[in-house]
Scaffold this active site. Structure first.
Site, PDB file in Angstrom:
ATOM      1  N   LYS A 105       0.826  -1.225   0.000  1.00  0.00           N
ATOM      2  CA  LYS A 105       0.000   0.000   0.000  1.00  0.00           C
ATOM      3  C   LYS A 105       0.858   1.274   0.000  1.00  0.00           C
ATOM      4  O   LYS A 105       2.071   1.220   0.255  1.00  0.00           O
ATOM      5  CB  LYS A 105      -0.935  -0.041   1.208  1.00  0.00           C
ATOM      6  CG  LYS A 105      -1.899  -1.228   1.182  1.00  0.00           C
ATOM      7  CD  LYS A 105      -2.943  -1.120   2.279  1.00  0.00           C
ATOM      8  CE  LYS A 105      -3.892  -2.302   2.236  1.00  0.00           C
ATOM      9  NZ  LYS A 105      -5.006  -2.159   3.201  1.00  0.00           N
TER      10      LYS A 105
ATOM     11  N   TYR B  19     -12.532  -1.753  -4.007  1.00  0.00           N
ATOM     12  CA  TYR B  19     -13.045  -1.929  -2.642  1.00  0.00           C
ATOM     13  C   TYR B  19     -14.570  -1.825  -2.566  1.00  0.00           C
ATOM     14  O   TYR B  19     -15.108  -1.576  -1.485  1.00  0.00           O
ATOM     15  CB  TYR B  19     -12.402  -0.908  -1.707  1.00  0.00           C
ATOM     16  CG  TYR B  19     -10.973  -1.271  -1.324  1.00  0.00           C
ATOM     17  CD1 TYR B  19     -10.704  -2.349  -0.482  1.00  0.00           C
ATOM     18  CD2 TYR B  19      -9.886  -0.544  -1.801  1.00  0.00           C
ATOM     19  CE1 TYR B  19      -9.409  -2.698  -0.130  1.00  0.00           C
ATOM     20  CE2 TYR B  19      -8.583  -0.876  -1.444  1.00  0.00           C
ATOM     21  CZ  TYR B  19      -8.357  -1.961  -0.609  1.00  0.00           C
ATOM     22  OH  TYR B  19      -7.074  -2.302  -0.257  1.00  0.00           O
TER      23      TYR B  19
ATOM     24  N   PHE C  53     -15.795   3.577   6.811  1.00  0.00           N
ATOM     25  CA  PHE C  53     -14.432   3.976   6.442  1.00  0.00           C
ATOM     26  C   PHE C  53     -14.187   3.923   4.926  1.00  0.00           C
ATOM     27  O   PHE C  53     -13.062   4.149   4.479  1.00  0.00           O
ATOM     28  CB  PHE C  53     -13.399   3.101   7.167  1.00  0.00           C
ATOM     29  CG  PHE C  53     -13.541   1.617   6.926  1.00  0.00           C
ATOM     30  CD1 PHE C  53     -13.024   1.030   5.781  1.00  0.00           C
ATOM     31  CD2 PHE C  53     -14.193   0.813   7.851  1.00  0.00           C
ATOM     32  CE1 PHE C  53     -13.151  -0.328   5.547  1.00  0.00           C
ATOM     33  CE2 PHE C  53     -14.325  -0.563   7.635  1.00  0.00           C
ATOM     34  CZ  PHE C  53     -13.803  -1.128   6.473  1.00  0.00           C
TER      35      PHE C  53
ATOM     36  N   ARG D 258      -2.217 -14.621   4.922  1.00  0.00           N
ATOM     37  CA  ARG D 258      -2.856 -13.840   5.997  1.00  0.00           C
ATOM     38  C   ARG D 258      -2.108 -14.035   7.320  1.00  0.00           C
ATOM     39  O   ARG D 258      -2.009 -13.107   8.124  1.00  0.00           O
ATOM     40  CB  ARG D 258      -4.345 -14.169   6.093  1.00  0.00           C
ATOM     41  CG  ARG D 258      -5.098 -13.550   4.904  1.00  0.00           C
ATOM     42  CD  ARG D 258      -6.558 -13.895   4.883  1.00  0.00           C
ATOM     43  NE  ARG D 258      -7.346 -13.166   5.869  1.00  0.00           N
ATOM     44  CZ  ARG D 258      -7.803 -11.922   5.695  1.00  0.00           C
ATOM     45  NH1 ARG D 258      -7.504 -11.245   4.605  1.00  0.00           N
ATOM     46  NH2 ARG D 258      -8.547 -11.346   6.622  1.00  0.00           N
TER      47      ARG D 258
ATOM     48  N   THR E 276      -5.462  -7.047  10.625  1.00  0.00           N
ATOM     49  CA  THR E 276      -5.723  -5.778   9.912  1.00  0.00           C
ATOM     50  C   THR E 276      -5.232  -4.589  10.719  1.00  0.00           C
ATOM     51  O   THR E 276      -4.639  -3.657  10.178  1.00  0.00           O
ATOM     52  CB  THR E 276      -7.247  -5.636   9.656  1.00  0.00           C
ATOM     53  OG1 THR E 276      -7.690  -6.785   8.935  1.00  0.00           O
ATOM     54  CG2 THR E 276      -7.562  -4.386   8.857  1.00  0.00           C
TER      55      THR E 276
ATOM     56  N   ARG F 214       2.681  -6.670   8.998  1.00  0.00           N
ATOM     57  CA  ARG F 214       2.018  -5.461   9.519  1.00  0.00           C
ATOM     58  C   ARG F 214       2.607  -5.025  10.862  1.00  0.00           C
ATOM     59  O   ARG F 214       2.680  -3.827  11.147  1.00  0.00           O
ATOM     60  CB  ARG F 214       0.512  -5.691   9.615  1.00  0.00           C
ATOM     61  CG  ARG F 214      -0.166  -5.614   8.247  1.00  0.00           C
ATOM     62  CD  ARG F 214      -1.599  -6.007   8.323  1.00  0.00           C
ATOM     63  NE  ARG F 214      -2.320  -5.789   7.075  1.00  0.00           N
ATOM     64  CZ  ARG F 214      -3.414  -6.453   6.741  1.00  0.00           C
ATOM     65  NH1 ARG F 214      -3.918  -7.373   7.552  1.00  0.00           N
ATOM     66  NH2 ARG F 214      -4.021  -6.196   5.595  1.00  0.00           N
TER      67      ARG F 214
ATOM     68  N   GLU G  70      -9.558 -10.368  -7.452  1.00  0.00           N
ATOM     69  CA  GLU G  70      -8.600  -9.264  -7.278  1.00  0.00           C
ATOM     70  C   GLU G  70      -7.419  -9.382  -8.251  1.00  0.00           C
ATOM     71  O   GLU G  70      -6.960  -8.375  -8.809  1.00  0.00           O
ATOM     72  CB  GLU G  70      -8.128  -9.240  -5.828  1.00  0.00           C
ATOM     73  CG  GLU G  70      -9.259  -8.829  -4.884  1.00  0.00           C
ATOM     74  CD  GLU G  70      -8.960  -9.075  -3.408  1.00  0.00           C
ATOM     75  OE1 GLU G  70      -9.844  -8.789  -2.586  1.00  0.00           O
ATOM     76  OE2 GLU G  70      -7.857  -9.565  -3.074  1.00  0.00           O
TER      77      GLU G  70
HETATM   78  P1  CMP Z   1      -7.534  -4.634   3.561  1.00  0.00           P
HETATM   79  O1  CMP Z   1      -7.719  -5.919   4.254  1.00  0.00           O
HETATM   80  O2  CMP Z   1      -6.487  -4.457   2.584  1.00  0.00           O
HETATM   81  O3  CMP Z   1      -8.922  -4.237   2.856  1.00  0.00           O
HETATM   82  C1  CMP Z   1      -9.883  -3.455   3.514  1.00  0.00           C
HETATM   83  C2  CMP Z   1      -9.214  -2.348   4.186  1.00  0.00           C
HETATM   84  O4  CMP Z   1     -10.039  -1.445   4.868  1.00  0.00           O
HETATM   85  C3  CMP Z   1      -8.315  -2.893   5.283  1.00  0.00           C
HETATM   86  O5  CMP Z   1      -7.233  -3.535   4.674  1.00  0.00           O
HETATM   87  C4  CMP Z   1      -7.980  -1.663   6.069  1.00  0.00           C
HETATM   88  O6  CMP Z   1      -6.859  -0.975   5.542  1.00  0.00           O
HETATM   89  C5  CMP Z   1      -9.218  -0.825   5.839  1.00  0.00           C
HETATM   90  N1  CMP Z   1      -9.963  -0.726   7.082  1.00  0.00           N
HETATM   91  C6  CMP Z   1     -10.538  -1.722   7.765  1.00  0.00           C
HETATM   92  N2  CMP Z   1     -11.128  -1.235   8.878  1.00  0.00           N
HETATM   93  C7  CMP Z   1     -10.889   0.092   8.892  1.00  0.00           C
HETATM   94  C8  CMP Z   1     -11.222   1.139   9.771  1.00  0.00           C
HETATM   95  N3  CMP Z   1     -11.946   0.910  10.885  1.00  0.00           N
HETATM   96  N4  CMP Z   1     -10.803   2.377   9.454  1.00  0.00           N
HETATM   97  C9  CMP Z   1     -10.107   2.609   8.318  1.00  0.00           C
HETATM   98  N5  CMP Z   1      -9.759   1.647   7.441  1.00  0.00           N
HETATM   99  C10 CMP Z   1     -10.143   0.408   7.742  1.00  0.00           C
END
Ligand code: CMP
Length: 139
Positions: free
Chosen positions: A11, A51, A59, A87, A93, A104, A128
Site C-alpha cells: 500500500k 473496494y 471507512f 494472511r 488488519t 504489519r 482481485e
Molecule cells: P484490507 O484488508 O487491505 O482491505 C480493507 C481495508 O479497509 C483494510 O485492509 C484496512 O486498511 C481498511 N480498514 C478496515 N477497517 C478500517 C477502519 N476501521 N478504518 C479505516 N480503514 C479500515
C-alpha cells in the site's frame, strides 16, 4: 477447494517509506513465488471499484482516498495454501493487534495505512488478481 494463489498489494504508506524491498524479502522467504507483479497507482475510481465490497462501511471514503493517494505494488503470489498462509504472514488488519514477526507488525502504521493487502478467500484472490492483471500476465 483451496487454490494455490493469493493476491497482494503493497500500500501507499509502505511504498512511500521504501519498504517494498523488505516486504518482498519476507514474502519470498516465507515460500511464496511471485507470479505477476506491477508498480502502479490507483485512481479514485479504480480504488472505489476494487473496494466496492466495503462501500457500505463508514471507512469506505477514507479507504478510497488513501489507496489512491500514492503508488502501490500489486502482485499475484503462489504457494500451497496461499490465502491462509499469506494472511498469517501479514498479521491482523489492525497493526496494534498483529503478532510479532508479521509484516504489519513490522511495517504498518495504522488500520488504514496497514502496509499490505491480502485476499480473504480463494474466490476474492481470483477476482482481485483479474482486476489488475490480464490473462497473459497471470501465467
Ligand atoms: P484490507 O484488508 O487491505 O482491505 C480493507 C481495508 O479497509 C483494510 O485492509 C484496512 O486498511 C481498511 N480498514 C478496515 N477497517 C478500517 C477502519 N476501521 N478504518 C479505516 N480503514 C479500515
Amino acid at each position: 477447494m483451496a487454490t494455490n494463489r493469493t493476491f497482494t498489494m503493497i500500500k501507499p504508506d509502505a511504498v512511500g517509506n521504501n519498504y517494498i524491498g523488505g516486504i518482498l524479502k519476507m514474502i519470498n522467504e516465507a515460500g511464496f513465488r511471485i507470479v505477476s507483479m506491477k508498480y502502479t497507482r490507483l485512481s479514485k475510481e479504480s480504488a472505489g471499484e476494487f473496494y466496492a465490497v466495503h462501500s457500505a462501511r463508514p471507512f469506505y471514503g477514507e479507504l478510497v482516498d488513501y489507496m489512491s493517494s500514492g503508488s502501490i505494488v500489486a502482485a499475484i503470489l503462489e504457494k500451497e495454501n496461499a490465502v491462509a498462509d499469506f494472511r498469517n504472514l501479514i498479521g491482523a488488519t489492525d497493526p496494534t493487534k498483529a503478532e510479532e514477526g508479521t509484516i504489519r507488525k513490522i511495517y504498518a502504521k495504522s488500520i488504514a495505512a496497514n502496509a499490505v493487502h491480502g485476499s480473504d478467500s480463494d474466490e476474492n484472490a481470483a477476482i482481485e488478481g483479474d482486476f489488475f492483471f490480464s490473462k497473459l500476465e497471470r501465467f
